[in-house]
Design an enzyme around this catalytic site. Structure first.
Site, PDB file in Angstrom:
ATOM      1  N   LEU A   9       0.848  -1.207   0.000  1.00  0.00           N
ATOM      2  CA  LEU A   9       0.000   0.000   0.000  1.00  0.00           C
ATOM      3  C   LEU A   9       0.875   1.246   0.000  1.00  0.00           C
ATOM      4  O   LEU A   9       1.619   1.490   0.950  1.00  0.00           O
ATOM      5  CB  LEU A   9      -0.896   0.004   1.236  1.00  0.00           C
ATOM      6  CG  LEU A   9      -1.794  -1.230   1.394  1.00  0.00           C
ATOM      7  CD1 LEU A   9      -2.669  -1.091   2.624  1.00  0.00           C
ATOM      8  CD2 LEU A   9      -2.631  -1.451   0.148  1.00  0.00           C
ATOM      9  N   ARG A  16       0.516  13.817   7.458  1.00  0.00           N
ATOM     10  CA  ARG A  16       1.156  14.103   8.737  1.00  0.00           C
ATOM     11  C   ARG A  16       2.664  14.339   8.610  1.00  0.00           C
ATOM     12  O   ARG A  16       3.306  14.818   9.524  1.00  0.00           O
ATOM     13  CB  ARG A  16       0.867  12.940   9.712  1.00  0.00           C
ATOM     14  CG  ARG A  16      -0.581  12.879  10.148  1.00  0.00           C
ATOM     15  CD  ARG A  16      -0.948  11.544  10.794  1.00  0.00           C
ATOM     16  NE  ARG A  16      -1.188  10.495   9.810  1.00  0.00           N
ATOM     17  CZ  ARG A  16      -1.560   9.246  10.101  1.00  0.00           C
ATOM     18  NH1 ARG A  16      -1.713   8.891  11.356  1.00  0.00           N
ATOM     19  NH2 ARG A  16      -1.764   8.360   9.151  1.00  0.00           N
ATOM     20  N   LYS A  23       4.910  10.361   1.135  1.00  0.00           N
ATOM     21  CA  LYS A  23       5.398   9.700   2.346  1.00  0.00           C
ATOM     22  C   LYS A  23       6.288   8.491   2.095  1.00  0.00           C
ATOM     23  O   LYS A  23       7.394   8.412   2.632  1.00  0.00           O
ATOM     24  CB  LYS A  23       4.229   9.300   3.252  1.00  0.00           C
ATOM     25  CG  LYS A  23       4.705   8.525   4.473  1.00  0.00           C
ATOM     26  CD  LYS A  23       3.670   8.403   5.550  1.00  0.00           C
ATOM     27  CE  LYS A  23       2.625   7.377   5.253  1.00  0.00           C
ATOM     28  NZ  LYS A  23       1.753   7.169   6.421  1.00  0.00           N
ATOM     29  N   THR A  79      -7.564   2.036   3.263  1.00  0.00           N
ATOM     30  CA  THR A  79      -6.669   0.911   2.946  1.00  0.00           C
ATOM     31  C   THR A  79      -7.415  -0.271   2.302  1.00  0.00           C
ATOM     32  O   THR A  79      -6.836  -0.988   1.482  1.00  0.00           O
ATOM     33  CB  THR A  79      -5.919   0.451   4.210  1.00  0.00           C
ATOM     34  OG1 THR A  79      -6.828   0.373   5.316  1.00  0.00           O
ATOM     35  CG2 THR A  79      -4.817   1.432   4.584  1.00  0.00           C
ATOM     36  N   ASP A 103       4.662   2.199   4.513  1.00  0.00           N
ATOM     37  CA  ASP A 103       5.280   3.083   5.514  1.00  0.00           C
ATOM     38  C   ASP A 103       5.790   2.308   6.719  1.00  0.00           C
ATOM     39  O   ASP A 103       5.969   2.873   7.794  1.00  0.00           O
ATOM     40  CB  ASP A 103       4.294   4.194   5.942  1.00  0.00           C
ATOM     41  CG  ASP A 103       3.080   3.662   6.684  1.00  0.00           C
ATOM     42  OD1 ASP A 103       2.870   2.438   6.709  1.00  0.00           O
ATOM     43  OD2 ASP A 103       2.323   4.489   7.232  1.00  0.00           O
ATOM     44  N   ARG A 333      35.794  13.241  -6.772  1.00  0.00           N
ATOM     45  CA  ARG A 333      34.504  13.516  -7.413  1.00  0.00           C
ATOM     46  C   ARG A 333      34.145  12.420  -8.424  1.00  0.00           C
ATOM     47  O   ARG A 333      34.984  11.598  -8.787  1.00  0.00           O
ATOM     48  CB  ARG A 333      34.534  14.909  -8.036  1.00  0.00           C
ATOM     49  CG  ARG A 333      34.537  16.000  -6.953  1.00  0.00           C
ATOM     50  CD  ARG A 333      34.758  17.366  -7.526  1.00  0.00           C
ATOM     51  NE  ARG A 333      33.849  17.641  -8.619  1.00  0.00           N
ATOM     52  CZ  ARG A 333      34.051  18.598  -9.530  1.00  0.00           C
ATOM     53  NH1 ARG A 333      35.146  19.346  -9.476  1.00  0.00           N
ATOM     54  NH2 ARG A 333      33.179  18.803 -10.486  1.00  0.00           N
ATOM     55  N   ASN A 377      54.582  11.361 -10.218  1.00  0.00           N
ATOM     56  CA  ASN A 377      54.579  12.186  -9.020  1.00  0.00           C
ATOM     57  C   ASN A 377      54.093  13.584  -9.385  1.00  0.00           C
ATOM     58  O   ASN A 377      54.706  14.255 -10.217  1.00  0.00           O
ATOM     59  CB  ASN A 377      55.979  12.265  -8.419  1.00  0.00           C
ATOM     60  CG  ASN A 377      55.919  12.967  -7.083  1.00  0.00           C
ATOM     61  OD1 ASN A 377      55.530  12.386  -6.085  1.00  0.00           O
ATOM     62  ND2 ASN A 377      56.271  14.246  -7.073  1.00  0.00           N
ATOM     63  N   TYR A 387      39.489  23.575 -18.179  1.00  0.00           N
ATOM     64  CA  TYR A 387      38.261  24.252 -18.600  1.00  0.00           C
ATOM     65  C   TYR A 387      38.588  25.633 -19.114  1.00  0.00           C
ATOM     66  O   TYR A 387      39.278  26.416 -18.441  1.00  0.00           O
ATOM     67  CB  TYR A 387      37.350  24.328 -17.365  1.00  0.00           C
ATOM     68  CG  TYR A 387      35.976  24.887 -17.588  1.00  0.00           C
ATOM     69  CD1 TYR A 387      35.180  24.448 -18.637  1.00  0.00           C
ATOM     70  CD2 TYR A 387      35.450  25.840 -16.718  1.00  0.00           C
ATOM     71  CE1 TYR A 387      33.892  24.950 -18.814  1.00  0.00           C
ATOM     72  CE2 TYR A 387      34.170  26.340 -16.878  1.00  0.00           C
ATOM     73  CZ  TYR A 387      33.388  25.885 -17.936  1.00  0.00           C
ATOM     74  OH  TYR A 387      32.131  26.380 -18.111  1.00  0.00           O
ATOM     75  N   ALA A 423      59.266  23.039 -11.727  1.00  0.00           N
ATOM     76  CA  ALA A 423      58.326  23.691 -10.811  1.00  0.00           C
ATOM     77  C   ALA A 423      57.912  25.050 -11.349  1.00  0.00           C
ATOM     78  O   ALA A 423      58.705  25.754 -11.981  1.00  0.00           O
ATOM     79  CB  ALA A 423      58.990  23.854  -9.449  1.00  0.00           C
TER      80      ALA A 423
HETATM   81  C1  UD1 Z   1      -2.843   1.715   9.391  1.00  0.00           C
HETATM   82  C2  UD1 Z   1      -3.916   0.773   9.932  1.00  0.00           C
HETATM   83  C3  UD1 Z   1      -3.697   0.615  11.429  1.00  0.00           C
HETATM   84  C4  UD1 Z   1      -2.302   0.100  11.703  1.00  0.00           C
HETATM   85  C5  UD1 Z   1      -1.243   0.991  11.068  1.00  0.00           C
HETATM   86  C6  UD1 Z   1       0.107   0.305  11.128  1.00  0.00           C
HETATM   87  C7  UD1 Z   1      -5.890   1.128   8.547  1.00  0.00           C
HETATM   88  C8  UD1 Z   1      -7.224   1.737   8.439  1.00  0.00           C
HETATM   89  N1  UD1 Z   1      -5.222   1.326   9.674  1.00  0.00           N
HETATM   90  O1  UD1 Z   1      -3.026   2.987   9.998  1.00  0.00           O
HETATM   91  O2  UD1 Z   1      -4.659  -0.312  11.942  1.00  0.00           O
HETATM   92  O3  UD1 Z   1      -2.094   0.030  13.100  1.00  0.00           O
HETATM   93  O4  UD1 Z   1      -1.539   1.184   9.657  1.00  0.00           O
HETATM   94  O5  UD1 Z   1       1.124   1.159  10.666  1.00  0.00           O
HETATM   95  O6  UD1 Z   1      -5.493   0.406   7.637  1.00  0.00           O
HETATM   96  N2  UD1 Z   1      -2.850   3.959   1.825  1.00  0.00           N
HETATM   97  C9  UD1 Z   1      -3.246   3.809   0.528  1.00  0.00           C
HETATM   98  N3  UD1 Z   1      -4.479   4.254   0.171  1.00  0.00           N
HETATM   99  C10 UD1 Z   1      -5.347   4.810   1.054  1.00  0.00           C
HETATM  100  C11 UD1 Z   1      -4.919   4.965   2.390  1.00  0.00           C
HETATM  101  C12 UD1 Z   1      -3.670   4.522   2.751  1.00  0.00           C
HETATM  102  O7  UD1 Z   1      -2.506   3.289  -0.309  1.00  0.00           O
HETATM  103  O8  UD1 Z   1      -6.445   5.155   0.637  1.00  0.00           O
HETATM  104  C13 UD1 Z   1      -1.488   3.492   2.206  1.00  0.00           C
HETATM  105  C14 UD1 Z   1      -0.584   4.577   2.736  1.00  0.00           C
HETATM  106  O9  UD1 Z   1       0.198   5.136   1.690  1.00  0.00           O
HETATM  107  C15 UD1 Z   1       0.266   3.841   3.763  1.00  0.00           C
HETATM  108  C16 UD1 Z   1      -0.603   2.664   4.179  1.00  0.00           C
HETATM  109  O10 UD1 Z   1      -1.639   2.548   3.226  1.00  0.00           O
HETATM  110  O11 UD1 Z   1       1.461   3.348   3.172  1.00  0.00           O
HETATM  111  C17 UD1 Z   1      -1.207   2.854   5.563  1.00  0.00           C
HETATM  112  O12 UD1 Z   1      -1.939   4.083   5.585  1.00  0.00           O
HETATM  113  P1  UD1 Z   1      -1.818   5.102   6.796  1.00  0.00           P
HETATM  114  O13 UD1 Z   1      -2.650   6.272   6.480  1.00  0.00           O
HETATM  115  O14 UD1 Z   1      -0.411   5.300   7.160  1.00  0.00           O
HETATM  116  O15 UD1 Z   1      -2.543   4.266   7.936  1.00  0.00           O
HETATM  117  P2  UD1 Z   1      -2.313   4.348   9.498  1.00  0.00           P
HETATM  118  O16 UD1 Z   1      -3.090   5.478  10.046  1.00  0.00           O
HETATM  119  O17 UD1 Z   1      -0.868   4.282   9.793  1.00  0.00           O
HETATM  120 MG    MG Z   2       0.805   4.494   8.645  1.00  0.00          MG
END
Ligand code: UD1
Ligand code: MG
Length: 457
Positions: A9, A16, A23, A79, A103, A333, A377, A387, A423
């Protein structure tokens, strides 16, 4: 073993984080979080890895490349909705699907393998990876019934006073029977505080339908840290750093002060190499055995041989041989190739140059766009003038050449094998092999001149 699939995901914006960068692309120990996750998932025997993209989709795809296939989640409705976007790839397949959040960069392949094993052994339709958190704020909580079986997962924002006290959390990693997952996803509703379709609700749905739902606990909370803000990002960086440093120390590398040593996750280091404090080693750097690196050095995407010493210096995108000495205070470099037994001393800058075996550039030099042969050397303060303000030109210094101090070699120019440059010369034309070239005004001494000046009577 059943067929295995993975859904990552990675569509969220990460509000945040308060960042322009999406993220899951925030780096931890130099590598984007989602790349850490996919690299670990790729170690498992998985047929399809489907990454759900949304915010920054093109950038996420460019980062992960062919390691994954992709499904776009145009609107981030939660999610569960995100996983649903993988339907085109996975819906009609038989097997087990692991879902991992992009994440949670510290999740390890071994833990996911153990989760799969537990899931298969218990014949479950869903298995959630859980952990105990000292401070569970922000995480979904695992609600168990009186027999200790998992009932459901409640999100922090939806939890009651009692539920908020629960310290067992949802790590965001789950195994599902693939068919059961896609059937249950259609039943998820968004009647919660955030108005989102929550993936954890699948657990309760399957449980209510009488299916086997289990939890697999890991005792390592660090591994399951979910990064939602910069505070957690810094924690992830610390945990990952400790993990990487410990790995190298166990493999025979000495870190004088691990807390002050920063090694990227794809770096390789040979045994008996000693790393002094303040050192950052990043990218795809490979260091051989018995080297001494640091203090206060930065190496990025460099390949370094054995027994090489690099002190208080920086080197980028370059090859450095064995038994080389660099620094203190040198800068290598990109696209440089420093062969074995070379010495690059203090305040020397090397750019896009080859320095062959046994040559020395010991003090205060700039060598750019140059091919320097063996056993050359280069005296203190000598530089290549590469350049003209518009174009860059090559300086060729053949084997065994001696360049006197403070010389300018105005490129394009070749100094033939075994030649000497006096030199202070400014060389604008080729020097034949074995020749001595002097290109400076001849010295004139005016005897007793000072006495004739008014100022000294
Ligand atoms: C989520 C879980 C929570 C868990 C926590 C662990 C849900 C509702 N909650 O919360 O139970 O304890 O992870 O870290 O699942 N994402 C999408 N599409 C969306 C929403 C989110 O792809 O529509 C992805 C985000 O990019 C992220 C992941 O899903 O990588 C989790 O989303 P995030 O908003 O971080 O959920 P949490 O509040 O952390
Ligand atoms: Mg999260």
């Amino acid at each position: 073993m059943s067929n295995r699939y993975a859904v990552i995901l990675a569509a969220g914006q990460g509000t945040r984080m308060k960042s322009k960068l999406y993220k899951v692309l925030h780096p931890v120990c130099g590598k984007p979080m989602v790349q850490h996750v996919v690299d670990q998932v790729a170690k498992l025997d998985i047929q399809d890895i489907v990454t759900i993209t949304g915010h920054g989709a093109e950038k996420v795809k460019a980062q992960l490349g062919a390691k994954s296939v992709y499904a776009l989640q145009e609107e981030q409705l939660g999610t569960a909705h995100a996983v649903m976007q993988a339907a085109d790839h996975l819906e009609n397949k038989e097997g087990v699907t692991i879902v991992v959040c992009g994440d949670t960069p510290l999740i390890k392949a071994e833990t996911m393998e153990a989760l799969f094993a537990h899931h298969e052994k218990t014949n479950a339709k869903a298995t959630v990876l859980t952990a105990f958190a000292e401070n569970p704020a922000g995480y979904g909580r695992i609600v168990r019934n009186s027999q200790g079986h998992v009932e459901k997962i409640v999100e922090h924002k939806d939890a009651s006073e009692e539920e908020l006290k629960l310290q067992e959390i949802n790590t965001g990693t789950y195994c599902f029977d693939n068919a059961a997952l896609f059937t249950a996803l259609k039943k998820v509703k968004n009647d919660n505080v955030q108005g989102e379709y929550y993936l954890p609700d699948v657990i309760e749905i399957l449980k209510t339908e009488g299916e086997i739902v289990t939890a697999f606990g890991t005792n390592d909370f660090e591994e399951t840290l979910g990064v939602n803000d910069r505070v957690a990002l810094a924690q992830a960086e610390l945990f990952m750093k400790n993990r990487i440093n410990e790995y190298h120390m166990r493999a025979g590398v000495s870190l004088i002060d691990p807390s002050n040593t920063y090694i990227g996750s794809d770096v390789e280091i040979g045994s008996d190499t000693v790393i002094y404090p303040g050192t950052v080693i990043s990218g795809e750097t490979k260091i051989g055995s018995d080297c001494t690196i640091g203090p206060n050095s930065h190496l990025e995407n460099c390949e370094i041989g054995d027994r090489t010493v690099i002190r208080q210096s920086a080197a980028f995108d370059s090859q450095i041989g064995s038994d080389v000495q660099i620094g203190p205070f040198a800068h290598i470099r990109p696209q440089s190739n420093v062969h074995d037994e070379v010495k690059i001393g203090n305040f020397v800058e090397i750019k896009k140059s080859v320095i062959e075996k046994g040559s020395k550039v010991s003090h205060l030099s700039y060598i750019g766009d140059a091919e320097v042969g063996k056993d050359v050397n280069i005296g203190c303060g000598a530089i290549t003038v590469n350049y003209d303000g518009k174009n860059k030109f090559l300086t060729k210094i053949e084997n065994g050449v001696f360049i006197g101090c403070n010389s300018n070699l105005v490129a394009p120019v070749t100094i033939g094998e075994g030649a000497y440059v006096a030199a202070g010369s400014t060389i604008t034309e080729d020097v034949p092999g074995e020749a001595l070239s002097i290109a400076r005004a001849r010295q004139v001494n005016k005897e007793n001149y000072v006495q004739k000046l008014d100022i000294k009577k």
